[in-house]
Design an enzyme around this catalytic site. Structure first.
Site, PDB file in Angstrom:
ATOM      1  N   HIS A  45       0.869  -1.345   0.124  1.00 45.45           N
ATOM      2  CA  HIS A  45       0.073  -0.029  -0.135  1.00 45.45           C
ATOM      3  C   HIS A  45       0.868   1.061  -0.037  1.00 45.45           C
ATOM      4  O   HIS A  45       0.569   2.160  -0.746  1.00 45.45           O
ATOM      5  CB  HIS A  45      -1.012  -0.088   1.316  1.00 45.45           C
ATOM      6  CG  HIS A  45      -1.879   1.023   1.357  1.00 45.45           C
ATOM      7  ND1 HIS A  45      -3.088   0.945   0.612  1.00 45.45           N
ATOM      8  CD2 HIS A  45      -2.186   2.268   1.832  1.00 45.45           C
ATOM      9  CE1 HIS A  45      -3.911   2.139   0.666  1.00 45.45           C
ATOM     10  NE2 HIS A  45      -3.191   2.931   1.488  1.00 45.45           N
ATOM     11  N   HIS A  91     -10.701   2.603  -0.880  1.00 39.56           N
ATOM     12  CA  HIS A  91     -10.867   1.874   0.487  1.00 39.56           C
ATOM     13  C   HIS A  91     -11.727   0.601   0.474  1.00 39.56           C
ATOM     14  O   HIS A  91     -12.442   0.583   1.214  1.00 39.56           O
ATOM     15  CB  HIS A  91     -11.690   3.034   1.208  1.00 39.56           C
ATOM     16  CG  HIS A  91     -10.976   3.487   2.675  1.00 39.56           C
ATOM     17  ND1 HIS A  91     -11.598   3.919   3.734  1.00 39.56           N
ATOM     18  CD2 HIS A  91      -9.392   3.457   2.966  1.00 39.56           C
ATOM     19  CE1 HIS A  91     -10.644   3.927   4.681  1.00 39.56           C
ATOM     20  NE2 HIS A  91      -9.363   3.860   4.095  1.00 39.56           N
TER      21      HIS A  91
END
Lengths: 718, 195
Positions: A45, A91
């Site tokens: 990430h 998300h």
């Protein structure tokens, strides 16, 4: 002892080789605080381990670019001394685990990215993917709660949600996608970067108290596959507080207005660790942080927890010591906590102190630059992932009469009216919204000088699964086509690459091809990528999601009052087709309804034809020769025509060659337009606007009331 | 332009000599407790209440309407929408009473196209109230009692409504019907000054 440490780094998501590299770089074993920090900074990430090399392929230069990739958000010049900053971010995993808070904090996070560069957020868009809503209670639950979560945050903070898209496919059943995009407006000279500067300057933490929420979110949730027992990961999802963020946002914007900040950075994934490392890295300096000075929400937090907490609604800034008093005053007015937690140093290290005692000491370079990047090992062109082929069993059961196909398509969740969703979003707050959802293919927001910006977000995983390169290029074309329909010219692109596990050769191939497709699409249209986000490991026990690159595009039109519309307008207007259109049923919604698994190839269209068609529509809208414009996408020409009728509340009659593929698709290249006959000379006219029926002569004829009933009911909430 | 806006700050007890007060929409204090329940205690509200008691014109829009109900300046209360969801939609309103300070630029029965956007807009009052606006037949977005969209107090100087007239003042962004409300207030103030 060694065994213990080994299992620890594995638990935190680092491989044995990565751990060995850390030991080599530090010339010692990292302590617990350092290991926690490194595991996050070296996560997929934060470090883009599997995508960094690929992303270099994307074109990033353009005459309007003010901020490019690497900043909190990209920005383009929109004239009149103004800049528009924008970014899309995923998300996905938090939303799959806890949809309401996952989606809400997705919006909160992207808003912070935008005001971190000094821009006031003026619009949000969302790109959502779920499993099949008719068959899956879980998908209906996720849809309901994600939409509620987006509304909860956006409506409350007073930023309009002006657009978005939703698709339903079985491959997203476990792993839904929630991508949020935000646009902000700023005077050009107020844009600020995040690089820390000025040794001796003070590091100030603004906003909410730091708690134990979201500990390890980036590594636990964002960088691994979803699986059984994800309920237990709920504590890794953060809780959003839009009122705190409203105060934080106003506070930051006033601090910037008063020129009190040296730099500003939002706290997102990996919290203080990431924010301090990024700021120090970009500024070529070091940063000391004393965790004992961080205001805590709960007692007894360990230094490592404070450093990696993902508590929401926080920002980090660098302030010259003599401005601290003024900063405190502004923060007090906005009831926003400001804590002096550290300082800029010349050490090149991020040092973590606890009441003065050093508890972690890492070179900035190791944190932000030394994470290994991995070569993908693509192998592809094979059949799409197995989970997606299940529907093939239903093959052959689809409707055949054009009338029945049209009704089935309008009723299908991917094409049905989005009204039940977008009515839950405030699309007009701030009073800039010239085109609301359903009024045009792109949202249009007016600017003070009478011009306007237009924005669209698009991506179709089914089509990318068919043909990753052309499917991804098509997403770029379609976004630009949406902009053309309101008369806007593209200025910049942001993208979110949602893919499965890149260590799988098939996924690696999809990713490589899709990035190439985006690059080709952007080059063809001459529009640069100014930022984006990568979300990998979108997998569940049944396999990877459809490869889903999502494109967000911002453009500009000279006159807001001439923004194009979707609906037919005037009885008697001629209807015309614009563009080189060779529609195919491959990867189409009709093929899906008929139970076909995705397969290519998708139509290939020379980029100059795409460019030309979009230019003709753009100029036609600007000159008001066209009363409506709509790009032909899901469901092909028949659905596009029906949508123009429904949006305008008026019928149409068209004649097409007998072999014309009514439901074939080739998004982004062709348009339905209408206007006075005398202004459409040279256009390929196919019919007329008027009446209360939608008729394709010899093929189908339906009252528009029936069409609207069917289309309105497709996505109604249970 | 029907007037100059003077921003008032929630924490300051100072109305800065304004001729009328508008309590705007939004999500005061996040509406985490009950819409308007905390904002009603903002220091500036003490002055707004005094101003209203002295006959000053006070308009509450959406969250402002909720605040005025919580403050006891208007009768009744706003309950969660019947759908239990936020709703953002352009609706048609009907002017029930054009003989008030807030609707004098309208005609009886006139239709106004104005957007609503709220989660807590279902008006309820156990007692009869003076409703100035109602949702046109079939357009009630929230289940409001008697389709009530806006009510005023007995003295006729405090008015609250859920729809957003300030979002209907520019043909570019929708209709201009909301201007009728602001023009009414302007005319009322001008008359008062002359008187």
């Amino acid at each position: 002892m060694t065994e213990l440490l080994l299992s620890r780094h594995r638990e935190l998501g680092l491989t044995d080789r990565e751990y060995d590299l850390i030991v080599e770089l530090l010339d010692r074993e990292p302590n617990g605080v350092e290991l926690a920090m490194l595991s996050l900074m070296w996560s997929e990430h934060c470090a883009y381990k599997h995508s960094r090399k690929l992303l270099r392929r994307l074109p990033i230069e353009g005459p309007h670019v003010l901020l490019g990739p690497g900043e909190n958000a990209g920005a383009v010049d929109v004239g009149d001394g103004l800049a528009v900053a924008f970014k899309v971010e995923s998300h996905n995993h938090p939303s799959a685990v806890e949809p309401f808070q996952g989606a809400a904090t997705g919006v909160g996070g992207i808003l912070r990215d935008v005001f971190a560069v000094g821009a006031r957020p003026i619009a949000v868009l969302d790109s959502l993917r779920f499993g099949e809503p008719l068959e899956s209670p879980r998908s209906r639950y996720l849809l309901e709660r994600v939409v509620a979560g987006i509304g909860h945050y956006g409506n409350s903070i007073g930023v309009p949600t002006v657009g978005g898209e939703i698709y339903f496919e079985e491959s997203y059943e476990q792993n839904c996608l929630v991508n949020a995009m935000c646009l902000g407006l700023a005077p050009r000279e107020r844009l600020i970067r995040s690089a820390a500067a000025g040794v001796g300057n003070v590091v100030v933490l603004l906003g909410a108290l730091t708690g134990r929420d979201g500990i390890g979110g980036a590594s636990v949730l964002a960088s691994a596959e979803l699986g059984e027992g994800d309920e237990a990961k709920r504590p890794s999802v953060q809780i959003g507080d839009p009122f705190s963020e409203k105060k934080l946002m106003e506070c930051c914007l006033e601090l910037l207005d008063r020129e009190l900040l040296v730099s500003l950075q939002d706290l997102g994934a990996a919290g203080l660790t990431s924010a301090s490392s990024e700021m120090a890295g970009k500024g070529g300096v070091g940063i000391d942080i004393d965790v004992s000075r961080v205001p805590l929400r709960e007692p007894g937090m360990e230094p490592f927890e404070i450093m990696i907490s993902e508590s929401q609604e926080r920002m980090l800034c660098v302030v010259e010591p003599e401005r601290l008093g003024e900063v405190a005053k502004v923060c007090e007015r906005w009831e926003t906590l400001a804590a002096r937690i550290g300082e800029v140093t010349d050490s090149g290290q991020v040092r973590v102190l606890n009441s003065g005692e050093v508890v972690g000491d890492l070179p900035v370079e190791v944190l932000v630059d030394k994470c290994p990047t991995y070569e993908l090992e693509p192998r592809g062109g094979g059949p799409p992932p197995a989970a997606n082929a299940l529907r093939a069993n239903a093959a052959g059961s689809g409707p055949t009469a054009p009338r029945d196909s049209l009704l089935a398509l309008l009723r299908s969740p991917n094409i049905a009216s989005r009204r039940p969703v977008f009515e839950q979003y405030d699309s007009i707050v701030q009073s800039r919204t010239v085109r609301r959802p359903d009024e045009a293919d792109a949202a249009v927001l007016k600017l003070p000088d009478g011009s306007a910006i237009a924005v669209s977000i698009d991506g179709n995983g089914r089509r990318v699964a068919c043909d990753p390169r052309r499917g991804a290029a098509e997403a770029v074309y379609e976004c630009a086509a949406n902009l053309a329909c309101v008369g806007a010219e593209p200025l910049g692109v942001t993208n979110c690459l949602n893919f499965g596990n890149p260590e799988k050769p098939e996924v690696a191939w999809q990713l490589t091809e899709a990035v190439e497709g985006i690059a080709e699409g952007c080059e063809a249209l001459g529009v640069p990528v100014v930022g984006g986000n990568v979300s990998l490991y979108n997998e569940s026990p049944t396999g990877a999601i459809f490869p889903t690159p999502v494109i967000g595009m911002v453009g500009k039109l000279p006159d807001a009052s001439k923004a194009g519309r979707l609906g037919f307008l005037c009885e008697g207007d001629a209807i015309a087709l614009v563009g080189e259109f060779e529609p195919s049923l491959n990867g189409s919604e009709l093929a899906k309804l008929q139970g076909e698994p995705p397969h290519g190839p998708l139509p290939d269209t020379e980029s100059r034809f795409v460019r030309d068609a979009q230019r003709i529509v753009r100029m036609g809208v600007r000159s008001e020769a066209l009363h409506n414009a709509h790009d032909i996408a899901e469901g092909g020409l028949a659905v596009a025509l029906a949508e123009c009728c429904l949006a305008g509340g008026i019928g149409a009659t068209v004649e097409l060659p007998g072999d014309f593929e009514l439901f074939g698709e080739a998004a982004g290249r062709a348009f339905v337009v209408s206007g006075p006959q005398d202004r459409l000379t040279g256009f390929q006219t196919i019919g007329r606007v008027g009446g209360q029926d939608f008729e394709i002569v010899g093929r189908l004829k339906l009252p528009i009331t029936e069409l609207s009933g069917v289309r309105d009911g497709g996505l109604r909430y249970a | 332009m029907v007037g100059d806006a003077v921003p008032l700050w929630h924490a300051e007890r100072d109305l800065k000599g304004v001729e009328a007060v508008i309590v705007p929409g939004g999500f005061s204090y996040g509406d985490y407790l009950r819409a308007g329940a905390i904002a009603r205690f903002a220091p500036v509200m003490e002055d707004v209440i005094e101003f209203a008691q002295e006959g000053g014109l006070v308009l509450g829009i959406c969250n402002g309407f909720q605040v005025l109900c919580e403050a006891g300046l208007l009768p009744g209360a706003l309950l969660p929408n019947a759908s239990l969801r936020f709703v953002c939609r352009q609706v048609e309103l009907e002017v029930l009473d054009p003989d008030t300070s807030f609707t004098r630029a309208c005609a009886r029965g006139q239709r106004l196209s104005v957007p609503v956007k709220h989660t807590t807009g279902r008006y309820y009052s156990p007692d009869p109230v003076h409703a100035l606006l109602r949702y046109a037949p079939g357009q009630n977005p929230n289940g409001s009692q008697d389709d009530i969209a806006g009510v005023c107090n007995e003295q006729g100087n405090v008015f609250g409504l859920m729809p957003h007239p300030e979002h209907a003042v520019d043909p570019l962004t929708g209709s201009t019907d909301g201007l009728r409300i602001f023009e009414s207030i302007r005319a009322e103030i001008d008359d008062r000054v002359v008187a």
